[in-house]
Design a protein around this motif. Structure first.
Motif, short mmCIF file in Angstrom:
data_model
loop_
_atom_site.label_atom_id
_atom_site.label_comp_id
_atom_site.label_asym_id
_atom_site.label_seq_id
_atom_site.Cartn_x
_atom_site.Cartn_y
_atom_site.Cartn_z
N ARG A 1 -7.36 5.26 -2.97
CA ARG A 1 -6.24 4.84 -2.14
C ARG A 1 -4.96 4.42 -2.93
NH1 ARG A 1 -7.89 -0.94 -0.91
NH2 ARG A 1 -6.72 -1.18 -2.76
N GLU B 1 1.95 2.73 16.88
CA GLU B 1 2.55 1.67 16.12
C GLU B 1 2.72 1.66 14.77
OE1 GLU B 1 1.46 -2.34 18.02
OE2 GLU B 1 0.28 -0.91 19.09
N GLU B 2 3.88 1.16 14.47
CA GLU B 2 4.04 0.84 12.88
C GLU B 2 3.02 0.80 11.83
OE1 GLU B 2 7.84 0.45 10.85
OE2 GLU B 2 7.58 2.39 11.87
N VAL B 3 2.10 -0.45 12.30
CA VAL B 3 0.87 -0.85 11.49
C VAL B 3 0.04 0.16 11.55
CG1 VAL B 3 -0.36 -1.59 13.88
CG2 VAL B 3 -0.62 -2.87 11.87
N LEU C 1 7.91 -0.54 6.04
CA LEU C 1 7.53 -1.15 7.31
C LEU C 1 7.71 -2.66 7.34
CD1 LEU C 1 3.90 0.69 7.06
CD2 LEU C 1 5.80 1.30 8.33
N LEU D 1 -6.68 -2.78 17.23
CA LEU D 1 -6.43 -1.64 16.48
C LEU D 1 -7.54 -0.69 16.40
CD1 LEU D 1 -4.62 -3.25 13.41
CD2 LEU D 1 -3.71 -2.21 15.38
N TYR E 1 -0.68 12.46 0.92
CA TYR E 1 -2.02 12.25 0.97
C TYR E 1 -2.62 13.35 0.14
CZ TYR E 1 -1.72 7.84 4.21
OH TYR E 1 -1.42 6.61 4.51
N LYS F 1 0.43 2.98 10.16
CA LYS F 1 1.03 3.56 8.79
C LYS F 1 0.21 2.67 7.84
CE LYS F 1 5.37 5.33 10.33
NZ LYS F 1 6.85 5.05 10.29
N LYS F 2 0.28 1.67 8.03
CA LYS F 2 -0.45 0.64 6.93
C LYS F 2 -2.00 0.84 7.16
CE LYS F 2 -0.65 -4.15 5.35
NZ LYS F 2 -0.59 -5.45 5.57
N VAL F 3 -2.67 0.95 8.40
CA VAL F 3 -3.97 1.12 8.36
C VAL F 3 -4.35 2.42 7.67
CG1 VAL F 3 -5.90 1.68 10.00
CG2 VAL F 3 -3.91 -0.14 10.57
N GLU F 4 -3.50 3.44 7.80
CA GLU F 4 -3.81 4.64 7.02
C GLU F 4 -3.73 4.57 5.62
OE1 GLU F 4 -2.94 8.61 8.44
OE2 GLU F 4 -1.48 7.70 9.79
N ALA F 5 -2.52 3.89 5.14
CA ALA F 5 -2.57 3.72 3.54
C ALA F 5 -3.54 2.96 3.04
CB ALA F 5 -1.21 2.98 3.49
N MET F 6 -4.24 1.92 3.68
CA MET F 6 -5.30 1.11 3.35
C MET F 6 -6.61 2.04 3.37
SD MET F 6 -4.74 -2.37 5.28
CE MET F 6 -5.75 -3.35 4.20
N LEU G 1 -2.02 6.96 -3.69
CA LEU G 1 -0.89 7.05 -2.70
C LEU G 1 0.33 6.37 -3.27
CD1 LEU G 1 0.07 8.29 -0.07
CD2 LEU G 1 -0.39 5.96 1.00
N ARG H 1 -8.31 7.05 7.30
CA ARG H 1 -7.46 8.09 7.66
C ARG H 1 -8.75 9.10 8.24
NH1 ARG H 1 -4.86 7.43 3.23
NH2 ARG H 1 -5.97 8.94 1.84
N TYR I 1 0.73 -1.31 -0.07
CA TYR I 1 -0.16 -0.12 0.02
C TYR I 1 0.91 1.30 0.14
CZ TYR I 1 -3.64 -3.29 0.98
OH TYR I 1 -4.65 -4.19 1.27
#
Lengths: 688, 70
Positions: free
Chosen positions: A96, B21-23, A66, B63, A230, B25-30, A99, B33, A61
């Motif tokens: 999405r 947590e780092e995770v 990461l 989460l 974003y 960042k992924k949640v946001e990218a998915m 990005l 937001r 993504y």
């Protein structure tokens, strides 16, 4: 011929794999990224005098490194220096996906966008102005349909043009303030924006600059960059997308209503798994048997005739017939099973059901520290450990994959059932109870193994669950068959060669020194005698048992036939003279029979994998004399837990590495020995 | 309200992500937001199935606890 390296980048589930499949055709190869368990797909295609090398980056993504996947993608873009990046964007989720597009543009290399699945987006009321997108970014945008392959060939022409014209996207501009900071870390003229950002955010020497950013923007430098990315993606989305409201419920919603239903979802999963189990094992079994006969009853004697005609000696002739041709045949017998399982797994994966299994089953599996999807390979393990281990490829993280690979071999397969039913019927009043307990013991050891691994090698990390459920899609048959072909090829190359060489070694152990007639005189017999003391505590110090374990490393059920030859010390019976026309006719008839029994198997409700054929009576009498019930039980426990299966070790070697496979083999031996020892001693104490 | 407490079928807007947590960042990218609308489609075990634009995203409650919605 000029060579162009093309990297395919995109979010997970956008249809990247399908596009790669359409581009690369049968040239597709699977492997792993160096030093990682992440799968790497590669292909090549020739077009207008160019050779285009296609490299599939893991679905991500974001390019922020990461996880392992993002590291691989990031590193390949910066160090692998592809000539061109093909960014696959799923039209219905373009906001999405953009990005990642923005992050790719930061690398300032030639980019081409494949706007995929436009038809799905249109159904959802999303209309994309692709010309305008192309104009804004300075990047060519090509509409594709990964499912049918429409538009995919057109990509090739564009790839070559972009390459030849050295077309670069328009430079990406963030806010003036941020751009000024980025210029302050510039050291060389040709540094792409991605490098500037990395330096600004990560390097120690720019710490004061980051603090300056924090003062002037009022938030961390990292947040500033993220928000600007974003904002850029969102701005693009607003420019190029027109939305209509649509009222129709889409197919995905309707199917999810049934398949993810809180009460029906789980029984439906088990029903589907049962069908998959049945179809894969029942459909392939007759063909596996036929292949075995075809190789050993037709090809092998034919080779023998040829060698005799060439004047080869008896030992050499047998070496070719039994070790070489027999070994190839042994490898080939796995192929129908692997192919059918792969077909069904690919169908589950491409249709979008497999990710849903993870979601459904997570409620049970996460308590055991396992991914929801782990249940699929574990269940397949009861049919055959080899494809079950291959099926762990559907797990995303290295941790999950290795955990499940270490559990699968303890799932008792029909090869073990053959041995169990022989011994259990012979020595115990309630054979069903004994066999059932053995299955449970296997499952127990699998979970104990997982717990041990989690407490040691894979401990520490907290495990969250984040994943996307793609829309349901019906994959084309062509895509499924190609996928199957790619994996079967990989199995033959990697695991097949290993299985073949080990089977030759085992044959040699049984047939050296040249001229041996009985196993007791062979190398294997000596080894069997030498290792017998190791099995003394299990009550199995008889050299005939330990020797029969050597050929049984090929596959467990061989233990019965090898015991037969060793115990009765009978010299192989003289075969009837080989006649080509007879044998040919026989094989054709056998093939017809294989098709027929595959069909019959499919229709019968009970999986035929669990129907056990009766062993001949003579062996029973000998074994009943030679062993006592405690010894027999210890032997079964030992054979249950010890990975006495060349195919399993070979695919483990391929999937998890040599070190893991060999360590696991040792571990399984120790566990099996310990459990066998406890069983034997416990049984004796209890019956006193 | 936390995303964890949302009722089935309810549609909410994300106000803040507090997870460090780092995770995340992924949640946001998915697509999860600030400012995004999400709907809760299904709850199974410890997981939530959310609809975010045209995609379906599953996240676990540990989460969702760190995501403020209204």
């Amino acid at each position: 011929m000029k060579r162009i390296t093309l990297a395919l980048a995109g979010n997970p589930n956008v249809g990247k794999t399908s596009i790669l499949n359409h581009l690369a055709g049968t040239s597709l190869k699977v492997g792993n990224w160096p030093g990682a368990t992440v799968e790497k797909k590669e292909g090549r295609v020739e077009f207008m005098g160019y050779e285009i090398i296609l490299i599939d980056l893991p679905g991500v993504y974001t390019l922020e490194p990461l996880s392992e996947e993002e590291w691989i993608a990031y590193r390949f873009l910066t160090e692998g220096k592809p000539d061109l990046v093909l960014n696959v964007v799923e039209a219905s989720n373009i906001e999405r996906d953009l990005l990642l597009t923005v992050e790719l543009l930061e690398h300032e290399m030639p980019v081409l966008i494949a706007l995929n699945m436009v038809d799905e987006a249109q159904k959802l009321g999303v209309e994309i102005k692709d010309r305008w997108l192309s104009e804004l970014l300075g990047v060519r945008v090509v509409r594709t349909n990964g499912r049918t392959g429409e538009g995919v060939r057109a990509l090739l022409q564009h790839i070559i043009e972009v390459y030849n014209l050295k077309e670069k996207p328009k430079p990406l501009h963030y806010s003036k303030e941020l751009e000024e900071f980025l210029q302050r870390v510039r050291e060389k003229d040709n540094e792409p924006k991605a490098t500037l950002i990395r330096k600004l955010l990560q390097e120690e020497r720019f710490r004061s600059l980051r603090e300056e950013i924090k003062r002037s923007f009022g938030k961390e430098a990292y947040e500033v960059v993220k928000d600007e990315r974003y904002a850029k993606a969102h701005g693009l989305f607003r420019e190029v997308v027109e939305r209509r409201s649509v009222s129709s419920r889409d197919i995905t919603e309707a199917l999810d209503g049934i398949l993810l239903h809180p009460t029906f979802g789980i029984p439906l999963f088990f029903l589907l798994m049962f069908l998959i189990f049945k179809v894969s094992f029942d459909l392939s079994k007759p063909f596996m048997d036929w292949l075995d006969g075809f190789i050993n009853k037709l090809i092998a004697p034919l080779t023998g005739l040829l060698l005799t005609a060439l004047g080869a000696g008896e030992w050499l002739k047998r070496f070719f017939e039994e070790a070489v041709i027999g070994g190839v045949g042994f490898v080939l017998t796995f192929v129908p099973l692997i192919a059918v399982i792969y077909f069904l797994l690919a169908l589950m994966e491409f249709s979008g059901y497999l990710p849903r299994v993870a979601f459904l089953m997570d409620r049970f599996m996460h308590r055991l520290g396992l991914h929801g999807k782990s249940l699929v390979p574990l269940l397949l393990g009861f049919g055959c450990n080899v494809p079950a281990i291959v099926a762990t490829r559907t797990l995303e993280t290295k941790r999950d994959k290795l955990l499940v690979i270490a559990m699968v071999p303890f799932m008792s397969c029909p090869a073990r059932l053959v041995v169990f039913s022989f011994f259990a019927v012979l020595f115990f009043k309630n054979p069903a109870v004994v066999i059932f307990s053995l299955y449970l013991l296997g499952i127990l050891v699998a979970f104990i193994t997982a717990i041990i691994l989690r407490k040691t090698a894979f401990g520490g990390s907290l495990y969250h669950f984040v994943m996307e459920l793609p829309p349901y899609r019906l994959p084309t048959l062509r895509l499924l068959f190609r996928t199957v072909w790619v994996y079967v090829k990989d199995f033959l190359y990697r695991a097949g060669t290993l299985i073949f060489s080990a089977s030759v070694v085992i044959w040699l152990a049984l047939s050296l020194p040249p001229g041996v007639k009985r196993p007791s005189e062979s190398l294997a017999g000596y080894v069997g005698r030498a290792i017998a003391p190791v099995f003394e505590p299990l009550g199995l110090s008889d050299w005939r048992i330990t020797t029969s374990l050597i050929p049984a490393f090929l596959a467990r059920e061989i233990v019965l036939s090898s015991m037969g030859t060793i115990y009765s010390a009978e010299v192989k019976e003289e075969e009837k003279p080989f006649e080509l026309s007879e044998a040919l006719k026989e094989q054709v008839l056998a093939f017809g029979k294989a098709i027929r029994s595959a069909l019959i198997n499919i229709l019968s409700p009970v999986p035929s994998a669990f129907k056990v054929e009766e062993e001949e009576g003579s062996l029973k009498a000998v074994v009943a004399q030679a062993l006592s019930p405690p010894q027999a039980l210890a032997f079964m426990v030992f054979l249950l837990l010890y990975t006495s299966c060349l195919g399993t070790v070979a695919v483990m070697w391929r999937e998890a590495g040599k070190k893991f496979a060999l360590l696991f083999l040792l571990y399984s031996f120790l566990v099996a020995w310990l459990a066998g020892f406890l069983t034997y001693r416990g049984f004796i104490l209890w019956s006193m | 309200m936390k995303l964890e407490e949302v009722e089935l079928g309810q549609e909410v807007v994300i106000v803040d992500l507090s997870g460090k947590e780092e995770v995340f960042k992924k949640v946001e990218a998915m697509g999860l937001r600030r400012g995004r609308r999400v709907a809760l489609l299904q709850k199974v075990g410890r997981n939530l199935l959310l609809k975010v634009n045209n995609s379906r995203v599953v996240i676990s409650k540990d989460l969702a606890r760190h995501i403020e919605v209204q």
